[in-house]
Design a protein around this motif. Structure first.
Motif: not given
Length: 191
Positions: A54-61, A79-82
């Protein structure tokens, strides 16, 4: 009913921790379920496994520093807790499934930003993504847990309290009685 007989179209976790899903049963009926039982922890774990994708596909920092060789590492979790994935939908057809994830990011202000990842064409000849096979496995794990919730009632295991009929408790069947002998009064101290 076996788990394979239903086809999940959409599934998400409600705010109360229950599953809401749309699926097609063995007879071709489209059914919408709003579960009232909290999901089993395995389903929450399967949802959490989707967060790096999800982080990768939504281009999160955070996507730039994900350790893809050890997705379950403590560093990745921190890292991904938020970020959270709350559900997904499966569109397209059997020849080209399109998976769309829904989730959210908790902002520094504690407010919540809802996000939808772009749909991933799973059998596409043109869409290149190095994580598609791992993503597919994570999606299948989540779908399996949703089917278990629906078909086999795999729900949260409620912890029994101390007084909930423990078979090893010798006093489990004890009932208060009115036939108790009277309590003797201590003799008065006469001096």
């Amino acid at each position: 009913m076996e788990t394979q007989e239903i086809k999940i179209k959409k599934a998400k976790l409600s705010k109360g921790g229950c599953v809401e899903a749309s699926y097609i049963d063995a007879d071709g009926n489209e059914i919408t379920l709003k579960g009232k039982n909290k999901c089993h922890n395995d389903l929450k774990v399967a949802l959490a496994a989707l967060v790096p994708f999800f982080a990768d596909l939504t281009e999160q920092k955070e996507a730039d520093t994900i350790d893809w060789s050890d997705l379950e590492s403590a560093e990745n979790v921190d890292l991904l807790r938020k970020l959270d994935v709350t559900g997904l939908s499966i569109g397209g057809d059997d020849n080209n499934r399109i998976i769309t994830m829904t989730g959210r990011r908790t902002l520094i202000t504690s407010r919540v930003l809802n996000l939808n990842a772009p749909g991933v064409e799973m059998e596409s000849e043109t869409f290149e993504w190095s994580h598609i096979d791992d993503f597919d496995l994570a999606v299948q794990a989540f779908i399996y847990e949703v089917k278990e919730y629906i078909v086999n009632r795999k729900w949260e295991v409620v912890q029994a309290t101390l007084f909930d009929g423990d078979p090893d408790d010798p006093f489990a069947g004890a009932e208060p009685t009115d036939a108790a002998p009277p309590v003797e009064q201590p003799a008065e101290n006469v001096a």
